[in-house]
Design an enzyme around this catalytic site. Structure first.
Site, PDB file in Angstrom:
ATOM      1  N   GLU A  79      26.930 -13.864 -19.318  1.00 24.88           N
ATOM      2  CA  GLU A  79      26.255 -13.275 -20.620  1.00 24.88           C
ATOM      3  C   GLU A  79      27.471 -12.825 -21.448  1.00 24.88           C
ATOM      4  O   GLU A  79      28.192 -11.534 -20.909  1.00 24.88           O
ATOM      5  CB  GLU A  79      25.419 -12.404 -20.374  1.00 24.88           C
ATOM      6  CG  GLU A  79      24.680 -11.906 -21.834  1.00 24.88           C
ATOM      7  CD  GLU A  79      23.359 -10.944 -21.568  1.00 24.88           C
ATOM      8  OE1 GLU A  79      22.996 -10.461 -20.498  1.00 24.88           O
ATOM      9  OE2 GLU A  79      22.973 -10.215 -22.818  1.00 24.88           O
ATOM     10  N   ASP A  83      31.385  -7.551 -21.950  1.00 18.47           N
ATOM     11  CA  ASP A  83      31.216  -6.863 -23.393  1.00 18.47           C
ATOM     12  C   ASP A  83      32.634  -5.632 -23.422  1.00 18.47           C
ATOM     13  O   ASP A  83      33.239  -5.363 -22.330  1.00 18.47           O
ATOM     14  CB  ASP A  83      30.020  -5.976 -23.683  1.00 18.47           C
ATOM     15  CG  ASP A  83      29.723  -5.783 -25.030  1.00 18.47           C
ATOM     16  OD1 ASP A  83      30.753  -5.301 -25.980  1.00 18.47           O
ATOM     17  OD2 ASP A  83      28.594  -6.395 -25.526  1.00 18.47           O
ATOM     18  N   ASP A 118      37.914  -9.007 -23.596  1.00 27.62           N
ATOM     19  CA  ASP A 118      37.443 -10.286 -24.207  1.00 27.62           C
ATOM     20  C   ASP A 118      37.093 -11.443 -23.409  1.00 27.62           C
ATOM     21  O   ASP A 118      37.594 -12.056 -22.734  1.00 27.62           O
ATOM     22  CB  ASP A 118      38.786 -10.663 -25.009  1.00 27.62           C
ATOM     23  CG  ASP A 118      38.416 -11.735 -26.066  1.00 27.62           C
ATOM     24  OD1 ASP A 118      37.411 -12.514 -26.174  1.00 27.62           O
ATOM     25  OD2 ASP A 118      39.220 -11.680 -27.090  1.00 27.62           O
ATOM     26  N   ASP A 134      27.670 -11.035 -32.992  1.00 23.55           N
ATOM     27  CA  ASP A 134      27.983 -10.354 -34.310  1.00 23.55           C
ATOM     28  C   ASP A 134      27.986 -11.321 -35.294  1.00 23.55           C
ATOM     29  O   ASP A 134      28.905 -12.462 -35.065  1.00 23.55           O
ATOM     30  CB  ASP A 134      29.415  -9.689 -34.182  1.00 23.55           C
ATOM     31  CG  ASP A 134      29.312  -8.668 -32.973  1.00 23.55           C
ATOM     32  OD1 ASP A 134      28.744  -7.531 -33.460  1.00 23.55           O
ATOM     33  OD2 ASP A 134      30.177  -8.765 -32.080  1.00 23.55           O
ATOM     34  N   LYS A 182      30.407 -11.761 -43.870  1.00 18.61           N
ATOM     35  CA  LYS A 182      31.321 -11.923 -44.926  1.00 18.61           C
ATOM     36  C   LYS A 182      32.220 -13.362 -44.638  1.00 18.61           C
ATOM     37  O   LYS A 182      32.546 -13.444 -43.625  1.00 18.61           O
ATOM     38  CB  LYS A 182      32.430 -10.702 -45.031  1.00 18.61           C
ATOM     39  CG  LYS A 182      31.875  -9.641 -45.635  1.00 18.61           C
ATOM     40  CD  LYS A 182      33.008  -8.610 -45.798  1.00 18.61           C
ATOM     41  CE  LYS A 182      32.469  -7.241 -46.276  1.00 18.61           C
ATOM     42  NZ  LYS A 182      33.534  -6.312 -46.353  1.00 18.61           N
TER      43      LYS A 182
HETATM   44  C1  LIG Z   1      25.595  -7.619 -32.172  1.00 23.36           C
HETATM   45  S1  LIG Z   1      25.774  -7.143 -30.511  1.00 23.36           S
HETATM   46  C2  LIG Z   1      24.490  -7.675 -29.410  1.00 23.36           C
HETATM   47  C3  LIG Z   1      24.171  -7.095 -28.364  1.00 23.36           C
HETATM   48  C4  LIG Z   1      23.184  -7.541 -27.395  1.00 23.36           C
HETATM   49  N1  LIG Z   1      23.265  -8.984 -26.887  1.00 23.36           N
HETATM   50  C5  LIG Z   1      21.728  -7.413 -28.040  1.00 23.36           C
HETATM   51  O1  LIG Z   1      21.337  -8.385 -28.500  1.00 23.36           O
HETATM   52  O2  LIG Z   1      21.463  -6.289 -28.272  1.00 23.36           O
HETATM   53  C6  LIG Z   1      27.142  -8.042 -30.204  1.00 23.36           C
HETATM   54  C7  LIG Z   1      28.050  -7.711 -28.726  1.00 23.36           C
HETATM   55  O3  LIG Z   1      28.997  -8.692 -28.497  1.00 23.36           O
HETATM   56  C8  LIG Z   1      30.337  -8.088 -28.283  1.00 23.36           C
HETATM   57  N2  LIG Z   1      31.277  -9.009 -28.072  1.00 23.36           N
HETATM   58  C9  LIG Z   1      31.444  -9.890 -29.306  1.00 23.36           C
HETATM   59  N3  LIG Z   1      32.807 -10.453 -29.028  1.00 23.36           N
HETATM   60  C10 LIG Z   1      33.006 -10.297 -27.643  1.00 23.36           C
HETATM   61  C11 LIG Z   1      34.007 -11.067 -27.010  1.00 23.36           C
HETATM   62  N4  LIG Z   1      34.884 -11.899 -27.464  1.00 23.36           N
HETATM   63  N5  LIG Z   1      34.007 -10.487 -25.729  1.00 23.36           N
HETATM   64  C12 LIG Z   1      33.289  -9.709 -25.335  1.00 23.36           C
HETATM   65  N6  LIG Z   1      32.238  -9.016 -25.867  1.00 23.36           N
HETATM   66  C13 LIG Z   1      32.204  -9.478 -27.166  1.00 23.36           C
HETATM   67  C14 LIG Z   1      30.330  -6.701 -29.128  1.00 23.36           C
HETATM   68  O4  LIG Z   1      31.211  -5.753 -28.403  1.00 23.36           O
HETATM   69  C15 LIG Z   1      28.779  -6.355 -29.023  1.00 23.36           C
HETATM   70  O5  LIG Z   1      28.583  -5.385 -28.141  1.00 23.36           O
END
Ligand SMILES: C[S@@+](CC[C@H](N)C(=O)[O-])C[C@H]1O[C@@H](n2cnc3c(N)ncnc32)[C@H](O)[C@@H]1O
Length: 277
Positions: A106, A131, A158, A181, A185
């Protein structure tokens, strides 16, 4: 995530935290500069500059870590945590203590509530949850301990480096990307995770038949996901009509999803199957 905060409707507005160490962060008044916040816990930059990626789908952020989350990070990270250093190939059987356990990755678990619920509902599957969000890592560790979830491992760093450098071909039985995310933009669209290169990298790490499940409440991103996944030669849509999937019962409401729903957003699920190609 913070980049999106400039858009009034975007996810980052929902998660305002005071960055940096605070009274509950684990950094006491006497802590030296450079001393780790959580001794034995997640590394600040596990992959370091040797695997620096120029375009990232996240902004490094710590956020405020509660006393309970900090305590969980210190105590449970050595047992259930994994720093993504990009330096070695993972043995998932050894990581989960069961060579036969199917493992689902995940990406972006946020605070981990949905992750913990899915892990509890399916103890026969290992969940490798990744994360960069420190409070969320502590939260998920605490939930896993509270609920006795021996099938959860928490990775820090990452996800691209994890997939590319540390996971073997066909190592995964599934991949979940819930509410990535949205980077609303136009100039930031390149930061979106669901791009053709990501999808093909993911395909190499998934065994044939494995499901790639995405969900988003950001309509333009949903359209991009559908386009990219439909165009991929490595995946087939599980929906015969080639469209979005009905929300499956097994996916719990996530934090970001409920905030999106409060704003009247429509949520789309996409479930694609890795084919033999
Ligand atoms: C908008 S949040 C959604 C969190 C959760 N899935 C929810 O629905 O509540 C997106 C998460 O993805 C993580 N994230 C984004 N790109 C990532 C990457 N390349 N590796 C690890 N985590 C990542 C961000 O740190 C963030 O916590």
């Amino acid at each position: 995530m913070s980049e999106n905060s400039t858009a009034p409707d975007a996810h980052a507005e929902r998660d305002r935290t005071v960055p940096g160490p605070g009274p509950e962060s684990g950094r006491g008044p006497g802590r030296d500069r450079g001393e780790p916040l959580f001794p034995g816990g997640p590394a600040a930059d596990p992959a370091g500059s040797h695997h620096e990626r120029r375009i990232r789908s996240f902004r490094p952020r710590r956020g405020r870590v509660t006393a309970g989350q900090g305590e969980a990070l210190r105590r449970l990270w050595p047992q259930w945590g994994l720093d993504i250093d990009g330096l070695h190939r993972l043995d998932l059987g050894a990581l989960f203590g069961d060579p036969d356990l199917p493992v689902v990755l995940e990406i972006g678990f946020g605070m981990g509530e949905a992750t913990a619920r899915m892990a509890a509902a399916d103890p026969g599957t290992g969940i490798l949850a990744v994360d960069v969000h420190t409070p969320g890592q502590g939260n998920l560790l605490a939930l896993a301990e509270r609920d006795g979830l021996s099938n959860v491992r928490v990775a820090n760093g990452d996800a691209i480096i994890l997939l590319r450098e540390m996971l073997a071909p066909a190592a995964l039985s599934g991949l979940r990307v819930y509410f990535p995310d949205p980077w609303p933009k136009k100039r930031h669209h390149k930061r979106r995770l669901l791009q053709p290169e990501f999808v093909e990298l993911a395909a190499t790490r998934l065994r044939p038949g494995a499901l790639l499940h995405c969900a988003t409440d950001w309509e333009p991103y949903a359209e991009q996901m559908l386009e990219v996944l439909t165009a991929s030669p490595s995946f087939d849509n599980t929906q015969p009509d080639g469209g979005y999937s009905p929300r499956p019962d097994f996916r719990p409401l996530t934090k970001f999803e409920s905030q999106g729903l409060d704003k009247g957003h429509i949520v789309h699920d996409l479930i694609f199957r890795r084919n033999d190609a």
